[in-house]
Design an enzyme around this catalytic site. Structure first.
Site, mmCIF file in Angstrom:
data_model
loop_
_atom_site.group_PDB
_atom_site.id
_atom_site.type_symbol
_atom_site.label_atom_id
_atom_site.label_comp_id
_atom_site.label_asym_id
_atom_site.label_seq_id
_atom_site.Cartn_x
_atom_site.Cartn_y
_atom_site.Cartn_z
ATOM 1 C CB CYS A 346 -0.848 -0.071 1.266
ATOM 2 S SG CYS A 346 -1.669 1.431 1.636
ATOM 3 C CG MET A 430 -7.482 -5.502 -3.776
ATOM 4 S SD MET A 430 -7.146 -6.685 -5.088
ATOM 5 C CE MET A 430 -8.560 -6.419 -6.135
ATOM 6 N NE ARG A 457 -9.421 -1.366 -0.126
ATOM 7 C CZ ARG A 457 -9.636 -1.590 1.157
ATOM 8 N NH1 ARG A 457 -10.784 -2.040 1.573
ATOM 9 N NH2 ARG A 457 -8.700 -1.357 2.040
#
Ligand code: IMP
Length: 543
Positions: A346, A430, A457
Site C-alpha cells: 500500500c 487492489m 475501492r
C-alpha cells in the site's frame, strides 16, 4: 519484615529473599512497565506502529496449548481462531476461504470478478463440508461422461448421484464416482454406461451419527438417503466425515454444518444486485470494502442491508478514527475493519497524505467500539506472530492478512521462479495500476462482463486517470495454510503464555485493567530484539 539499613559507607543490608513478593506489593505502587493509555499517549513517536512497542512478560501458570483463541468476528458470530484473509484477488478465492475456515478462521472472497463468479465461490464454500448435503449436485441419466468430468472440474469433487429426472426427490438410479469416468474414453457415452448401481442407501429419518456409522463401515464414498419410493432426499459424504475428524476448529454457525462464508462488495447501486446473488448462494457475512469507510454511500448501504437482510452480518470500514467508527456503528454495523495505509502493498499514506499508523488506529477505534459490543478486525501490516498478538492486545478481535497469506498454496495464481531463483507468487494491492486496469478492462474476471469489480475501492467510474494507492509485486512461497495457520496458532498461544493470559479475551481485559504492561521500543531496542552480530543465518520459522 527486614528493613533496608544503609550505613555511612552506603552499604545496604540484604533483605530476606522470602519477602520479595511482599515488598514488591508494599513498596511499589505501580507495576513495572507502562499501561496502554500511557503507551498510546507517548508523544515520542507520534502514531505508533506494531514495531514501536513490546508487551512485558507475566507469570506462566499453564501450558501453551491450554490458551483459548476463540474470538468474535461480528456481534453474532464467534470464530475459534483470530485469522482472517483479505478480500484481494491475489489472496482470497474459494480455496483460501474453504481452508482457512476449516482451520477456524475466515476468508473474505474478493470482488474483482463478476457477481456470478463471486457467488459461485460463495456457493463452493457453503457446499464444501456438510453433515447431510441438502442440495447435492444431482445429474440425470442423459448426462454424458464429458459433462460429468466438467462438473468435477467445476466443483472440485466428482461423486454425483444420478436420478431419473436429474434432481432431488426423483428416483435414484446410480452414483457416478471419479473412478468411473477417469479412464472412460468415449466421452459422449451417457453416465449410465459407467455408473455404479450396487448402492448402499439409508432411509430418510436416519440421524447423522447412524448415517456416519454406515458410511464408515461401507467402502463407499457417498451414502444417498432415500424415501420409501427410493427418491433421493439427501446425501452424506465420506470425505466430509474425514474433514469433520481432522478439522475440529472449523468455522460454522452453531445451527449449521456448513462453513461460514464471507465476501466483500463495494457501495455502488450495482453492488445491491451483486449482494442478492451472494445471499442466494448462502453468504453469512458481507464486508463493505472501502479504503475510507466513513461515507454517505457506505452509511446508506449499511442501513439498506440491515433492513433488507436482517440475518446477514455487515462488517464496515475501513476506519482509523473514533469519529469514522462512530458513524458506522450508528448506521448499524456488526463489525469494523481497521486500517488505512498500513498494508504491505500500500502507498496510500505517501500518495494521499491520509491514513494512520496501525497500532494507534487499532487502539483508538477498538476502545470506542468496545462500548457498543462491536468487534474489530485489525487489517494490514501483519508481518509476523508478534504483530498479531499486538493487534489483539490493542483491542482487535481478529487480524486480517494479505501479504502474509498470498504466498500459500491456497491463494489464487501460480508459483513462479523469481530472478533471484526463489519460488514466489504474485501479490498486488487492489489499488495498484495492474488491479485497477484489470477492473476497467473487465480482465479481473474470467467473464469479461464483470460489471463492478473490487478496485472500485480505489477509483470512481468517472476517473480519467488512475492514481495508484498500491503496488504489485511478489511474495515468497509459504507452503500450505494447513501448516502455516497452525504455526500462527501455536505462536500466538506461546506468546499469550509468556504474557501470562489464558485466552484472547483475558489478554484484552488485562490490557484494559492495566495488568498487562507495555514498553516503548527505541530504534536501537528494535535492532537488539532482532538477529544481530551473526555472519550469516537461516530464518526458518517452523517445522
Ligand atoms: P497486508 O496484510 O499488510 O498485505 O495488508 C492487506 C491489506 O492492505 C488489505 O486487507 C487492505 O486493507 C489493504 N490494501 C489492499 N490493497 C491495497 C492498496 O492497493 N492500497 C492500500 N491498501 C491496500
Amino acid at each position: 519484615m527486614a528493613i533496608i539499613n544503609v550505613d555511612s559507607n552506603g552499604k545496604a543490608d540484604v533483605l530476606d529473599y522470602k519477602n520479595a513478593l511482599e515488598i514488591l506489593e508494599k513498596e511499589y505502587s505501580q507495576r513495572d512497565g507502562i499501561d496502554v493509555q500511557t503507551l498510546i499517549n507517548s508523544k515520542t513517536n507520534g502514531g505508533l506502529t506494531y514495531n514501536d512497542f513490546l508487551i512485558l512478560p507475566g507469570y506462566i501458570g499453564f501450558a501453551a496449548n491450554e490458551v483459548a483463541l476463540d474470538t468474535p468476528i461480528t456481534k453474532r458470530i464467534t470464530l475459534k481462531t483470530p485469522f482472517v484473509s483479505s478480500p484481494m484477488d491475489t489472496v482470497t478465492e474459494h480455496q483460501m476461504a474453504i481452508h482457512i475456515a476449516l482451520l477456524g478462521g475466515l476468508g473474505v472472497i474478493h470482488h474483482n470478478c463478476s457477481a456470478e463468479e463471486q457467488a459461485e465461490m460463495v456457493a463452493k464454500v457453503k457446499r464444501f463440508e456438510n453433515g447431510f448435503i441438502s442440495d447435492p449436485i444431482v445429474i440425470s441419466p442423459e448426462t454424458t461422461v464429458a459433462e460429468a468430468k466438467a462438473l468435477k472440474e467445476k466443483w472440485g469433487f466428482g461423486g454425483f448421484p444420478v436420478t431419473e429426472k436429474g434432481t432431488l426427490r426423483s428416483k435414484l438410479v446410480g452414483i457416478i464416482t471419479p473412478r468411473d469416468v477417469q479412464f472412460h474414453d468415449n466421452l459422449n457415452d451417457p453416465v449410465t454406461a459407467v455408473m455404479s448401481t450396487d448402492l448402499i442407501t439409508a432411509r430418510e429419518g436416519i440421524d447423522l451419527k447412524e448415517a456416519n456409522d454406515i458410511l464408515t463401515k461401507s467402502k463407499k464414498g457417498k451414502l444417498p438417503i432415500v424415501d420409501e419410493n427410493f427418491n433421493l432426499i439427501t446425501l452424506v459424504s465420506r470425505s466430509d466425515l474425514m474433514k469433520n475428524l481432522h478439522y475440529p476448529l472449523a468455522s460454522k454457525l452453531p445451527e449449521s454444518k456448513q462453513l461460514i462464508s464471507a465476501a466483500a462488495i463495494g457501495t455502488r447501486p450495482e453492488d445491491k444486485v451483486r449482494l442478492q446473488k451472494l445471499v442466494d448462494a448462502g453468504l453469512d457475512i458481507v464486508v463493505l470494502d472501502s479504503s475510507q469507510g466513513n461515507s454517505m454511500y457506505q452509511i446508506e448501504m449499511i442501513k439498506y442491508i440491515k433492513e433488507k437482510y436482517p440475518n446477514l452480518d455487515v462488517i464496515g470500514g475501513n476506519v482509523v478514527t473514533r469519529e469514522q467508527a462512530a458513524a458506522l456503528i450508528a448506521a448499524g454495523v456488526d463489525g469494523l475493519r481497521i486500517g488505512m495505509g498500513s498494508g504491505s502493498a500500500c502507498i496510500t499514506q505517501e500518495v494521499m497524505a491520509v491514513g494512520r499508523p496501525q497500532a494507534t488506529s487499532v487502539y483508538n477505534v477498538t476502545s470506542f467500539a468496545r462500548r457498543f459490543g462491536v468487534p474489530c478486525i485489525a487489517d494490514g501490516g501483519i508481518q509476523n506472530v508478534g504483530h498479531i498478538v499486538k493487534g489483539i492486545a490493542l483491542g482487535a478481535s481478529t487480524v486480517m492478512m494479505g501479504g502474509l497469506l498470498a504466498g500459500t498454496t491456497e491463494s489464487p495464481g501460480q508459483y513462479f521462479v523469481s530472478r533471484e531463483g526463489q519460488l514466489v507468487k504474485a501479490y498486488r494491492g487492489m489499488g495498484s495500476i495492474d488491479a485497477m486496469e484489470d477492473k476497467k478492462a473487465g480482465a479481473g474476471s474470467k467473464d469479461a462482463k464483470a460489471s463492478n469489480a473490487g478496485t472500485a475501492r480505489y477509483f470512481s467510474e468517472g476517473d480519467r486517470l488512475l492514481v495508484a494507492q498500491g503496488v504489485s509485486g511478489s511474495v515468497l512461497d509459504r507452503g500450505s495454510v494447513n501448516k502455516f495457520i497452525p504455526y500462527l496458532m501455536a505462536g500466538v498461544q506461546h506468546s499469550l503464555q509468556d504474557i501470562g493470559v489464558k485466552s484472547l479475551t483475558e489478554l484484552r481485559q488485562g490490557v484494559v485493567d492495566g495488568t498487562v504492561r507495555f514498553e516503548m521500543r527505541t530504534v536501537s531496542a528494535q535492532a537488539e530484539g532482532n538477529v544481530h552480530g551473526l555472519h550469516s543465518f537461516d530464518k526458518k520459522l517452523y517445522s
